[in-house]
Design an enzyme around this catalytic site. Structure first.
Site, PDB file in Angstrom:
ATOM      1  N   ASP A  54      -6.109   7.785  -4.241  1.00 18.46           N
ATOM      2  CA  ASP A  54      -5.158   7.537  -5.335  1.00 18.46           C
ATOM      3  C   ASP A  54      -5.940   7.188  -6.606  1.00 18.46           C
ATOM      4  O   ASP A  54      -6.006   6.011  -6.999  1.00 18.46           O
ATOM      5  CB  ASP A  54      -4.241   6.353  -4.982  1.00 18.46           C
ATOM      6  CG  ASP A  54      -3.414   6.611  -3.729  1.00 18.46           C
ATOM      7  OD1 ASP A  54      -2.816   7.692  -3.618  1.00 18.46           O
ATOM      8  OD2 ASP A  54      -3.384   5.725  -2.854  1.00 18.46           O
ATOM      9  N   ASP A 108       7.473  10.442   0.431  1.00 16.99           N
ATOM     10  CA  ASP A 108       7.122   9.031   0.266  1.00 16.99           C
ATOM     11  C   ASP A 108       8.319   8.237   0.778  1.00 16.99           C
ATOM     12  O   ASP A 108       9.445   8.431   0.315  1.00 16.99           O
ATOM     13  CB  ASP A 108       6.906   8.699  -1.220  1.00 16.99           C
ATOM     14  CG  ASP A 108       5.629   9.321  -1.775  1.00 16.99           C
ATOM     15  OD1 ASP A 108       4.875   9.937  -1.000  1.00 16.99           O
ATOM     16  OD2 ASP A 108       5.388   9.193  -2.984  1.00 16.99           O
TER      17      ASP A 108
END
Ligand code: 1PR
Length: 582
Positions: free
Chosen positions: A437, A279
């Site tokens: 998500d 990330d």
């Protein structure tokens, strides 16, 4: 189909070439319309030698950055084909076919390249076709067709059948059954190589003499062919790590004195993949860093509340490649608010990484249509294209896929305009990942909501026995009226080739993957599912592979903090009888 016998002595023969010289060449001809005005002749020239230039046929329809990087890594220069004559004059030619078969043949036929390729190959000149570059040699392909190919090899390229339980596309590291006279594959038997495709050619008595290796995925299919100096492979050597580089080296530098590396392995079938995820975002000092959150909160619990910094993206990605990661993913986690094409450091990171990392690279974050402050409009396809040009092999779409799925479920109409549809149409489904998500929402009864729910393994905080998984956008900041199950099925129909399945509740917790969720989604779709969020130890990987139909498992925190090396995850999986690439 008629069979024409050409006498190869009517062409210039090639010193140092194998097999075909002085033998009549039997070719299966399809009714390709040659331009009668063109009379191609192939230049006589020495093969190999000191010339360090490789001719690359990039017909402009896809991502060929990876093969460029691999060629340069091996120390060779690239000459791009501009005209059919460039093909005929090539000393060695690589055709990394990408995109879709029909549009490829259309371009090649229109600009005279198909005819030049046929002449080049018929004359046994050094050729390496990759993926569509293999399909091209057959009579025809069913991809958006039937569409005629060059017709040099008997057979029709057809689609894998997902009804026999195999997920399509065939994505991942699979084993080859290599024949002795394969030459470029000689040392790699029993090692995995990387495949990503939905269409395949199958062995038959008619094409047997061309086959240099086969692979099994539900059925036996042709993974490579070789005849004389003509090679073509279904897999991607440029993405197959050190094994792939060795294959390319054997083709490009057949006489090189590079120390031979003998590979040993026990590959038998499609391996489960272990993926390292980075990330990435800008920290408060303006540096692009690898970060990692707990349930998507990436800030330290200190007074300064700074963004966690777990390292430099290019260095970490390079390290994970060397450590044996089967893929590396970059998620630009603030892409939803920043415009990715304005994020030049991120594109630079991708460029640097792809120069030295020879396994698939996925990049996500901010892929959507965008109008900048000056009123200039950029389509999601342009954003994705820039990522591909910078070295990505796949792109991953989060928020925009949720909006597209909601719209599709509401109207039942595929507009063809969503980012998902546009990008998969140009680059193929296999290049488009949808990142989900979801957040768990507990229920006392499965009928409380109109979304698919599961009976949970661990009861909710108030003893709830059920849960649904609510999709979110903008990095988990906003819940949407759609469940992960509904989203997964919709995006599969819209053209996604793979699903990256996160779970906000499990992210960074180290307590294991959400097996209920992963089982739900991996049973619902026929495209590969990557399990993500929650890995804390090697046993969590064997758990997810033995209890669900996930094709890959992804982790971030445990790799960044060096708590569990990638190799020990793989050793553990092997011990448990789960096939992995070693
Ligand atoms: O919506 O198209 O711009 O894409 C944004 C992308 O960025 C999405 O793929 C979304 O998952 C990701 N993202 C956005 N915010 C965050 C955040 O953390 N604040 N990261 C975020 C998501 C999730 C994982 C993580 C696993 C494994 N990261 O991929 O790496 O949960 O972690 P673990 O092994 O440490 O548990 P768009």
């Amino acid at each position: 189909m008629d069979t024409t016998t050409l006498n190869s002595s009517s062409f210039t023969t090639v010193p140092g070439s194998l097999g075909l010289r002085n033998q009549p060449l039997k070719l299966h001809r399809t009714a390709i319309h040659f331009k009668s005005s063109t009379n191609f002749s192939v230049r006589a020239s020495a093969v190999g030698g000191s010339d360090s230039t490789v001719t690359l046929l990039d017909y402009g329809a896809g991502n060929v950055q990876s093969i460029r990087n691999a060629i340069r890594y091996l120390g060779l220069d690239i000459k791009d084909v501009q005209t059919p004559e460039d093909i005929l004059n090539a000393k060695r030619l690589i055709f990394p076919g990408v995109g879709a078969f029909a549009s490829m043949m259309d371009v090649l036929n229109k600009n005279g390249m198909a005819e030049a390729l046929r002449a080049y190959i018929e004359n046994d000149r050094p050729f390496l076709g990759i993926c569509l570059g293999l399909h091209l040699l057959f009579e025809s392909s069913e991809e958006n067709g039937p569409v005629k190919g060059l017709g040099l090899i008997p057979g029709v390229v057809g689609r894998f059948d997902s009804s026999n339980g195999c997920r399509v596309p065939h994505i991942g590291w699979n084993a080859l059954q290599v024949k002795n006279d394969s030459v470029i594959l000689d040392e790699i038997a029993n090692r995995h190589v990387y495949f990503v495709h939905s269409y395949r050619a199958v062995p038959s008595e008619e094409n047997e003499e061309w086959i240099s290796s086969t692979c099994n995925y539900g059925i036996d299919f042709i993974s490579s062919i070789r005849r004389g100096n003509v090679h073509a492979v279904q897999f991607h050597p440029e993405k197959s790590g050190d094994v792939g580089l060795s294959i390319l080296r054997k083709f490009l530098l057949p006489n090189s004195s590079v120390t031979k590396k003998s590979f040993e392995g026990k590959a038998t079938k499609l391996a489960k993949r272990v993926i390292a995820c980075l990330d990435v975002r800008t920290n408060d000092n303006g540096d692009l860093v690898v970060t990692k959150g707990d349930q998507y909160d990436v800030r330290e619990q200190t007074k300064e509340n700074e963004v966690r910094n777990l390292g430099k993206p290019v260095e970490l990605a390079g390290q994970y490649y060397l450590d044996g990661a089967d893929e590396v993913s970059f998620l630009n986690i603030t892409g939803f608010r920043d415009f990715p094409l304005g994020d030049l450091p991120m594109l630079q990171i991708l460029r640097y990484t792809s120069e030295n990392v020879f396994v698939p690279l996925t990049v996500g974050g901010g892929i959507r249509d965008f109008t900048d402050a000056n009123g200039r409009y950029y389509s999601s396809l342009e954003v994705a294209s820039e990522y591909f040009r910078s070295g990505a092999d796949k792109i991953s779409i989060g928020s925009d896929a949720v909006y597209a799925a909601e719209e599709y479920l509401k109207t039942g109409v595929k507009t063809g305009k969503s980012s998902l549809e546009q990008i998969s149409r140009v680059y193929g489904n296999q290049a488009v990942v949808v990142s989900i998500d979801p957040r768990r929402q507990y229920l006392t009864s499965p009928y409380e909501v109109g979304f698919k729910s599961v009976k949970v393994t661990n009861l909710g905080p108030n003893g709830e026995e059920y849960a649904w998984y609510q999709c979110t956008v903008n990095g988990g900041r906003e819940g949407r009226p759609i469940g992960a199950y509904e989203l997964a099925k919709a995006v599969e129909e819209l053209g996604a080739g793979e699903i990256l399945l996160n779970c906000i509740d499990c992210d960074g917790q180290g307590k294991g993957f959400d097996i209920d969720l992963i089982k739900l989604i991996s049973d619902a779709v026929s495209i590969p599912v990557i399990a993500s969020s929650g890995a804390g130890k090697a046993e969590h990987f064997s758990e997810v592979f033995s209890q669900t139909n996930a094709s890959a498992a992804l982790a971030a925190g445990i790799f960044h903090r060096k708590e569990v090396p990638i190799q020990s995850v793989k050793d553990h999986l092997l011990k448990k009888g789960i096939e992995v690439r070693m």
